[in-house]
Design a protein around this motif. Structure first.
Motif, mmCIF file in Angstrom:
data_model
loop_
_atom_site.group_PDB
_atom_site.id
_atom_site.type_symbol
_atom_site.label_atom_id
_atom_site.label_comp_id
_atom_site.label_asym_id
_atom_site.label_seq_id
_atom_site.Cartn_x
_atom_site.Cartn_y
_atom_site.Cartn_z
ATOM 1 N N ALA A 8 41.552 33.590 43.443
ATOM 2 C CA ALA A 8 40.902 33.361 42.156
ATOM 3 C C ALA A 8 41.335 32.000 41.629
ATOM 4 O O ALA A 8 42.126 31.300 42.260
ATOM 5 N N LEU A 39 33.288 36.512 32.406
ATOM 6 C CA LEU A 39 34.548 36.271 33.098
ATOM 7 C C LEU A 39 35.442 37.505 33.060
ATOM 8 O O LEU A 39 35.308 38.355 32.181
ATOM 9 N N ALA A 40 36.370 37.570 33.984
ATOM 10 C CA ALA A 40 37.257 38.730 34.104
ATOM 11 C C ALA A 40 38.180 38.878 32.903
ATOM 12 O O ALA A 40 38.502 39.994 32.501
ATOM 13 N N ASP A 77 39.342 34.074 36.938
ATOM 14 C CA ASP A 77 38.199 34.679 37.618
ATOM 15 C C ASP A 77 38.022 33.966 38.945
ATOM 16 O O ASP A 77 38.830 33.099 39.301
ATOM 17 N N LYS A 81 32.807 31.212 38.992
ATOM 18 C CA LYS A 81 32.688 31.514 37.563
ATOM 19 C C LYS A 81 33.517 30.554 36.717
ATOM 20 O O LYS A 81 33.094 30.132 35.639
ATOM 21 N N TYR A 108 43.925 43.926 39.126
ATOM 22 C CA TYR A 108 43.078 43.745 37.949
ATOM 23 C C TYR A 108 42.354 45.069 37.712
ATOM 24 O O TYR A 108 41.521 45.483 38.509
ATOM 25 N N LEU A 114 38.997 41.966 41.362
ATOM 26 C CA LEU A 114 38.270 41.260 40.316
ATOM 27 C C LEU A 114 36.872 41.802 40.113
ATOM 28 O O LEU A 114 36.366 41.827 39.006
ATOM 29 N N ASN A 115 36.180 42.162 41.161
ATOM 30 C CA ASN A 115 34.785 42.598 41.003
ATOM 31 C C ASN A 115 34.605 44.058 41.233
ATOM 32 O O ASN A 115 35.071 44.766 41.931
#
Length: 115
Positions: A8, A39-40, A77, A81, A108, A114-115
Motif C-alpha cells: 500500500a 480511501l481505506a 490505501d 487510489k 485492516y 485493504l479490499n
C-alpha cells in the motif's frame, strides 16, 4: 508462521491548524475528499510543537498558546487510489509538505486486507 501483507501507500500531509480551503478547515476538506474518493482511511494528528519552512515555532505551551499548531494527516490505501487523491488535493495544499512512502498493511478490518 508467515504474516501475509498487502502492499500500500502512506500519504502524509503536514499543515497548520489554521489552514483553510474554501472557508473550511483544510484538514476537514482533505479527510472529506479522501472519504468521498473511497480511501481505506485517514487520521488527523495534532502536534504539540513544530516548525516548517518559515522556521516559526508553533507550540501549545501555556505561556505561549498557538492557534496554528501543526497537523499531520495520514492516509493509507493502494498506490492508485493514493495517486488519484494527490491529484485531487493539489489545488488545496498551498504550502503544505506532502510525503509518500510504500508500506505493507499487516491488518485492516476484520478480514485483514485493504479490499
Amino acid at each position: 508462521m508467515t504474516t501475509r501483507t498487502t502492499p500500500a501507500s502512506l500519504l502524509r500531509v503536514f499543515i497548520g491548524e489554521s489552514d483553510e480551503y474554501r472557508g473550511r478547515p483544510l484538514h476537514e476538506a482533505i479527510v472529506l475528499k479522501a472519504r468521498e474518493m473511497g480511501l481505506a482511511g485517514a487520521t488527523v494528528l495534532r502536534g504539540p510543537m513544530g516548525f516548517g519552512r518559515s522556521s516559526r515555532l508553533h507550540t501549545s505551551k501555556i505561556l505561549r498558546l498557538s492557534e496554528d499548531l501543526p497537523l499531520v494527516i495520514e492516509l493509507v490505501d493502494g498506490e492508485a487510489k493514493i495517486e488519484a487523491l494527490i491529484e485531487a488535493l493539489h489545488p488545496m495544499l498551498g504550502s503544505a509538505l506532502v510525503t509518500l512512502e510504500a508500506v505493507r498493511v499487516v491488518r485492516y478490518g476484520h478480514d485483514g486486507g485493504l479490499n
